[in-house]
Design an enzyme around this catalytic site. Structure first.
Site, mmCIF file in Angstrom:
data_model
loop_
_atom_site.group_PDB
_atom_site.id
_atom_site.type_symbol
_atom_site.label_atom_id
_atom_site.label_comp_id
_atom_site.label_asym_id
_atom_site.label_seq_id
_atom_site.Cartn_x
_atom_site.Cartn_y
_atom_site.Cartn_z
ATOM 1 N N HIS A 47 0.987 -1.257 -0.063
ATOM 2 C CA HIS A 47 0.097 0.168 0.238
ATOM 3 C C HIS A 47 0.967 1.201 0.000
ATOM 4 O O HIS A 47 0.509 2.207 -0.601
ATOM 5 C CB HIS A 47 -1.090 -0.009 1.251
ATOM 6 C CG HIS A 47 -1.852 -1.169 1.382
ATOM 7 N ND1 HIS A 47 -3.282 -0.815 1.218
ATOM 8 C CD2 HIS A 47 -1.844 -2.514 1.318
ATOM 9 C CE1 HIS A 47 -3.940 -2.173 1.163
ATOM 10 N NE2 HIS A 47 -2.976 -3.104 1.343
ATOM 11 N N ASP A 152 -5.748 5.644 1.297
ATOM 12 C CA ASP A 152 -6.097 4.394 0.929
ATOM 13 C C ASP A 152 -7.566 4.134 1.810
ATOM 14 O O ASP A 152 -7.970 4.805 2.796
ATOM 15 C CB ASP A 152 -4.853 3.688 1.734
ATOM 16 C CG ASP A 152 -4.974 2.114 1.438
ATOM 17 O OD1 ASP A 152 -6.055 1.439 1.625
ATOM 18 O OD2 ASP A 152 -3.888 1.655 0.759
#
Length: 493
Positions: A47, A152
């Protein structure tokens, strides 16, 4: 803390950027700039990496980017990024928040569910970024006409206060494939049929989400999805040549409401000329230089997967018997803080005499490997992978076919995409039989099929063609390039 203090606090490690910034902050925010972007990644390598790559793309438009996280993860993101050097980009700034003390347990290679539950304390700690995050947004808000927060999806809880700031707007970044999200939404709507208006390709096997996550992490996901109602739009690290069907599917109102969608991938750099400036090339790249074109299988299962000793032995034997050249990245899964001193580190053992026997044929890498550069190397001909989304995007963008061995999370979905939809890969470990050991014979057969069969050659050709189409999508005139320009125009409107 006034702006100058904050400014000093952020840049003291980057004194060579000072001059440029001082102009901007000079008049306590009165000297506004049109737009600033705040990037809020989730603290796991796959991520961190994607949003750091996106930071580079956005900063190239002259927009300052603030990359925010716990200090240890910002350091990890910078240290591990491939294909460019974040320290040379003057308008990306890292905001390092000190991480609260937390448990940093070792991975469990024998866990029945392969999801990295040992990282849960770190994931939970990300919820504590809410307060410092809100304070930072309030501080940056007066220095810009529009404050854009790209977070995110697994950081939604921590950025929810963006809704209270008049000149701020938020965008959700999906770090997984459009296919995985479409599948997840389709599942959560009770799998409606085409006559109910949602089309999922019909020849896909019926895969449940069982075994993909621990219950704890499933709860963690819904914690974020429950508050995620403040986003203006969604960004995806994907592109039309790979996922046009699913990008269009996600744009349907039932799945998306009327949010905007931008597919701006692949985010990883495709021209790695930048990497050649570094004096120290990793030893595995020098080894690759000596191998024949497309002859090497690259084996790596990402940063979050821990494999049992028995399975490692089977893999070792399968690789040896396949008689193919290989680079095998054999390292333990990351801990929540990769820099903490640990006493109980596991040393992964290989069969006796294995490395000597493999000398010249296979290379075992036990440290961090430059994956993007390995995949871009002309000697690499295949990738045995857990099918994390970074790995899929990087492999496909470099035209390398995949031997898919999904372990957890979105990986079973990505495997379906790679093998059934795009047909640029084969399955090694069947998801339905994930509780069983994958035998050395199964592994050997998969490798031979990928690297040394007619079927494998056809897959290589398809992967190369798809890779070329992906390259064109990010070049001037390509769809991903146009989507990125559209996103930049939208936030600068």
């Amino acid at each position: 803390m006034d702006h100058q203090d904050v400014h000093h606090h952020q840049y003291k490690n980057h004194h060579h950027h000072h001059r440029h910034h001082r102009l901007e902050f000079q008049v306590n925010g009165l000297n506004q700039i049109p737009v600033r972007v705040v990037m809020v990644p989730f603290p796991a390598q796959g991520h961190l990496n994607q949003l750091l790559h996106l930071s580079r793309l956005i900063s190239a438009y002259g927009i300052p980017v603030h990359y925010v996280g716990w200090a240890t993860h910002n350091r990890q993101a910078k240290q591990r990024v491939h294909g460019w050097n974040p320290l040379t980009v003057s308008n990306i700034r890292f905001h390092d928040f000190p991480m609260p003390p937390l448990l940093n347990p070792p991975p469990n290679p024998d866990a029945p569910i392969k999801f990295p539950s040992h990282l849960q304390p770190t994931f939970d700690a990300s919820l504590h970024l809410r307060e410092p995050m809100a304070a930072l947004l309030r501080l940056l808000s007066p220095t810009t006409r529009r404050l854009v927060v790209i977070h995110d999806t697994l950081m939604a809880f921590s950025v929810q206060d963006v809704a209270a700031i008049a000149n701020a707007e938020a965008y959700a970044f999906h770090s997984v494939s459009a296919f995985a999200i479409a599948f997840y939404l389709w599942e959560s709507l009770g799998r409606p049929t085409p006559d109910q208006g949602i089309i999922i390709p019909k020849d896909l096997p019926d895969l449940s989400l069982e075994g993909c996550f621990t219950q704890e992490f499933a709860n963690f996901i819904s914690h974020h999805y429950d508050v995620m109602n403040f986003d203006v739009g969604d960004l995806y690290n994907t592109c039309r040549p790979m996922e046009a069907t699913f990008i269009d599917l996600l744009a349907q109102e039932q799945l998306n409401g009327n949010k905007k969608i931008w597919a701006v991938g692949p985010l990883n750099p495709l021209a790695l000329s930048l990497a050649r400036e570094f004096k120290h090339r990793h030893k595995c790249l020098e080894w690759l230089d000596k191998q024949p074109s497309q002859s090497v299988l690259y084996v790596s299962f990402g940063t979050m997967t821990s494999i049992s000793d028995d399975q490692i032995s089977e893999l070792a034997v399968g690789l040896e018997r396949s008689k193919q050249r290989f680079i095998w990245v054999l390292r333990e899964a990351d801990r929540g803080d990769i820099y903490a001193q640990v006493e109980d580190a596991r040393k992964v053992e290989l069969p006796k005499g294995y490395e000597e026997r493999m000398d010249g044929v296979g290379l075992i890498v036990r440290d961090w490997a430059p994956q993007l550069e390995i995949l871009a190397h002309p000697s690499t001909g295949g990738f045995m992978s857990h099918c994390g989304w970074n790995s899929c995007m990087e492999s496909i963008s470099m035209g390398v076919p995949i031997a898919a061995w999904p372990m957890h999370s979105d990986q079973p979905r990505n495997t379906m995409l790679v093998t059934k939809v795009l047909k640029v890969g084969i399955v090694v470990g069947e998801w339905q039989r994930r509780e069983e050991l994958v035998s050395s014979l199964t592994i050997e057969n998969a490798i031979t099929k990928l690297m040394a069969s007619e079927e494998g050659n056809k897959m290589k050709k398809r992967a190369e063609n798809l890779g070329r189409a992906v390259h064109q999508s990010v070049a001037e005139g390509g769809t991903s390039h146009a989507e990125l320009e559209s996103f930049i125009a939208f936030i600068s409107r």
